[in-house]
Design an enzyme around this catalytic site. Structure first.
Site, PDB file in Angstrom:
ATOM      1  N   CYS A 111       0.816  -1.213   0.000  1.00  0.00           N
ATOM      2  CA  CYS A 111       0.000   0.000   0.000  1.00  0.00           C
ATOM      3  C   CYS A 111       0.854   1.270   0.000  1.00  0.00           C
ATOM      4  O   CYS A 111       0.397   2.325  -0.395  1.00  0.00           O
ATOM      5  CB  CYS A 111      -1.005  -0.001   1.150  1.00  0.00           C
ATOM      6  SG  CYS A 111      -0.336  -0.535   2.698  1.00  0.00           S
ATOM      7  N   ARG A 156       4.091   1.363  -1.436  1.00  0.00           N
ATOM      8  CA  ARG A 156       5.135   1.379  -2.463  1.00  0.00           C
ATOM      9  C   ARG A 156       4.876   0.405  -3.595  1.00  0.00           C
ATOM     10  O   ARG A 156       4.199  -0.616  -3.430  1.00  0.00           O
ATOM     11  CB  ARG A 156       6.491   1.059  -1.854  1.00  0.00           C
ATOM     12  CG  ARG A 156       6.589  -0.364  -1.302  1.00  0.00           C
ATOM     13  CD  ARG A 156       7.947  -0.639  -0.712  1.00  0.00           C
ATOM     14  NE  ARG A 156       8.189   0.174   0.467  1.00  0.00           N
ATOM     15  CZ  ARG A 156       9.107   1.128   0.545  1.00  0.00           C
ATOM     16  NH1 ARG A 156       9.895   1.376  -0.476  1.00  0.00           N
ATOM     17  NH2 ARG A 156       9.253   1.820   1.646  1.00  0.00           N
ATOM     18  N   ALA A 206     -10.243   1.134  20.142  1.00  0.00           N
ATOM     19  CA  ALA A 206     -10.481   0.029  21.072  1.00  0.00           C
ATOM     20  C   ALA A 206     -10.510  -1.281  20.302  1.00  0.00           C
ATOM     21  O   ALA A 206      -9.967  -2.299  20.739  1.00  0.00           O
ATOM     22  CB  ALA A 206     -11.797   0.237  21.801  1.00  0.00           C
TER      23      ALA A 206
END
Lengths: 271, 425
Positions: free
Chosen positions: B52, B54, B196
């Site tokens: 994502c 390169r 969370a």
């Protein structure tokens, strides 16, 4: 024989230095070296006791020098045997200085070989004395674990991570260590008191005579008993257990030295 | 082998904004790109990496300049950018620089988060695909294998991946420092924020025993609980649950505190003082800051965690400098290997090795046979000479023979391996 003792002392000091180097550098190879040196020290120390036994002709646990040196010996072997079963990160860097310190104290004490006083001529001597001192060895390990716990907990609680946070193991692991060493130390202490009392019956005709050493052993025993009881029933674990391990060890040390030098009593020939 | 024929052309988060990168994202299967690339004129070997952040093309080409234009044309085909613009958004490394760049990628020194472990796995996957399509040869095989071992060396010799640099990871790391193993521990999520969720995911990956979700709307709690294979409870059950769980992650939108010191204090007795790790990632805060004063309770709010992360980032930067040194040393080593991958150096190395063995053995034999005459000694030496020369004859002919169907690199590599010419002392 002097040479043997001196060499053991130097090995312990060297092991301490290398443990500190590992603590700072975190190189695994350094730790392996430290452990090997400590092991060599422990073996040499054992040889020293055997040689001394042959020379003096009785169990060499009657002078201050002998008792403290045996104390260091039992710590070393308790630590090494412990390591064989559990891995506690960087435990060695806390244990080895204490071993070295004990050995330095032993080195300063008189190494004279005295004939055995009549009251100690008994087969109970090796049993009682070694068990009682080995109890101290495990309590000393619990003490180190307690110190480590408090240092680690402080950094987590204060949220300021210094040199200990990444180097010390988890609080859980330290608490386990603490529990394990205290249980073993308590067991040995109990046995030490029982054997001592049986021997006292033979030597002095009474099981218990409230001699200061007996009294203080009992106080130490009560501290540990209370601690284990609280732990099992009310969850006195972790932080409080760590503090108790330190207090308990202080009481054990007082039984060993404080009583002899400050309070005297019939038991005071032994350091 | 000239080092200059190794080329890397790529686009990453430093050279191109996401608006450009998303236009050239290749997803899934690498076989299309690999087949296109290997058919570029003069391209002898290639490997294609797409993540994502390169896209990289690693290739060995006869004419790097020509190949570079073709590769850029392929990379930016869907973006509609001209080659001049494409050059601005991409980088081109050649020779030693290309080797260094690949090592930096593999060791995560070139990543957005230095020290992150995923990139190495992605690179390995890219290499595996290239192997399957047989687009790599002697040079890239060696180069990629080396990049994996350099990455491993950096991981073991530096502390580059040592400490957490994201909030959720920092929380997990703290949990492990408090509880040791998380296997028999449980976590209670209060509120269902994204952070969370992320922290819970990390905890699950570290083997946490049980996840419980409490939320104002039970439906949302049930959804989240299903995702983590846990149970859902209403907010009213907070204190009952708190007597049982070990970790609490709170991220509600409540404007007031939802848990106070005097509510937890009696619980600790009930818990037999088992430690409680409270993580408050809500703003405004959900948990009473005074909770941290209780024995065996550890409270971290979002700012505390941020401080941990910042400190760790500083630590990683220091370690990255040490990693750069390792990369520099390894780049030189690879250069040496590459220099040897020519005919003349290989022949020299082979002769040197044979001569060294011959000399050592002759000396050993002669020193044990002191009674020999000068003439006899000469004969022994000649014997050794003759054996060495005859044995080397065929390999030399094999190396020098210029069959147009042969792959010269393959032959060199074969001979070098057979005679152990690249073994590191």
């Amino acid at each position: 024989m002097t040479l043997l003792f001196q060499l053991t002392l130097y090995l312990y000091l060297l092991a301490t230095a290398v443990y500190v180097a590992h603590f700072l550098s975190r190189q695994k190879q350094v730790r392996a070296v430290a452990r090997a040196i400590l092991l060599a020290g422990g073996i040499l120390h054992t040889v020293y006791f055997i040689v001394r036994y042959v020379y003096v002709g009785h169990t060499p646990l009657t002078s201050n020098h002998e008792a403290v040196s045996f104390f260091a010996w039992s710590m070393t072997w308790a630590f090494l045997s412990f390591w064989w079963r559990y891995r506690v990160k960087n435990f060695g860097v806390f244990v080895s200085p204490l071993i070295s310190l004990l050995m330095l104290i032993a080195a300063l004490a008189s190494r004279e070989m005295l004939p055995l006083p009549p009251a100690l001529r008994s087969n109970w001597l090796p049993v009682h004395a070694s068990i009682a001192i080995m109890a101290n060895g495990f309590m000393a390990l619990a003490f180190c674990g307690g110190i480590m716990y408090l240092l680690q907990e402080r950094e987590i609680k204060k949220k300021k991570f210094g040199i200990f946070y990444s180097r010390l193991p988890s609080l859980e692991a330290l608490d386990d260590l603490n529990q394990h060493c205290m249980a073993l130390g308590f067991l040995l202490l109990t046995l030490g008191i029982i054997t001592g009392s049986v021997w006292a019956k033979q030597a002095w005709g009474t099981y218990w005579q409230w001699d200061p050493k007996e009294t203080w052993s009992l106080i130490t025993w009560l501290i540990y008993a209370a601690m284990l009881h609280q732990r099992l029933s009310f969850g006195w674990r972790r932080r409080r257990a760590a503090i108790m391990a330190i207090i308990g060890f202080a009481a054990a040390l007082f039984t060993l030295w404080g009583v002899t030098y400050l309070l005297g009593g019939v038991h005071s020939y032994v350091g | 082998m000239s080092a200059e024929s190794i080329v890397i052309i790529g686009v990453n988060h430093k050279t191109a904004p996401v608006a450009v990168r998303e236009k050239l994202a290749f997803s899934g299967d690498c076989s299309g790109p690999l087949l296109t690339l290997i058919n570029i004129e003069g391209c002898r070997e290639c490997c294609f990496l797409s993540t994502c952040n390169r896209v990289e093309v690693i290739l060995v080409a006869d004419d790097p300049a020509v190949a570079a234009v073709a590769v850029r044309g392929f990379l930016f085909a869907r973006s509609g950018l001209a080659d001049v613009e494409a050059q601005q958004y991409s980088y081109l490394y050649q020779g030693q620089e290309a080797v260094a760049h690949l090592y930096q990628v593999a060791t995560s020194l070139d990543s957005m988060v230095v020290g992150e472990p995923q990139i190495l796995g992605q690179l390995k996957q890219a290499y595996r695909e290239a192997m399957e399509h047989k687009t790599t040869g002697v040079i890239l095989n060696r180069l990629l294998h080396k990049s994996f071992s350099v990455a491993k060396r950096v991981r073991t010799e530096t502390n580059i991946g040592g400490s957490a640099v994201s909030i959720s990871y920092a929380a997990v790391e703290l949990a492990k420092k408090i509880f040791g193993s998380l296997r028999d521990k449980s976590v209670l999520l209060v509120g269902a924020g994204e952070m969370a969720e992320l922290a819970a995911e990390h905890l699950l990956r570290q083997g946490i025993g049980r996840v419980i979700v409490a939320n104002r709307t039970l439906e949302r709690a049930a959804n989240l609980a299903r995702k983590f294979n846990g149970t859902a409870v209403g907010l009213a059950e907070l204190t009952t649950q708190l007597a049982e769980v070990d970790i609490l992650i709170s991220s509600t939108g409540a404007t007031d505190l939802i848990l106070r010191k005097d509510e937890v204090k009696p619980l600790m007795r009930q818990r037999k003082n088992r430690p409680l790790f409270l993580i408050d990632i809500a703003v405004p805060r959900d948990l009473d800051p005074e909770l941290n004063e209780l024995d065996n309770v550890y409270l971290y709010d979002i700012d505390d965690l941020k401080n941990v992360v910042d400190a760790n980032k500083g630590e990683r930067e220091k370690e990255a400098l040490r990693a750069e040194d390792i990369v520099a040393v390894e780049v030189v080593k690879f250069g040496q290997w590459l220099d040897g991958m020519e005919l003349a150096p290989t022949i020299t190395a082979l002769r040197q090795k044979a001569n060294a063995i011959r000399e050592a053995e002759v000396t050993k034999t002669l020193s044990a046979m002191k009674s020999l005459s000068e003439g006899e000694r000469r004969s022994v030496e000649m014997l050794a000479n003759a054996i060495v020369n005859k044995l080397l004859h065929e390999p030399m002919v094999f190396l020098k023979n210029n069959d147009p169907n042969d792959n010269p690199q393959l032959k060199l590599d074969f001979v070098r391996q057979l005679f152990g010419l690249d073994r590191e002392a």
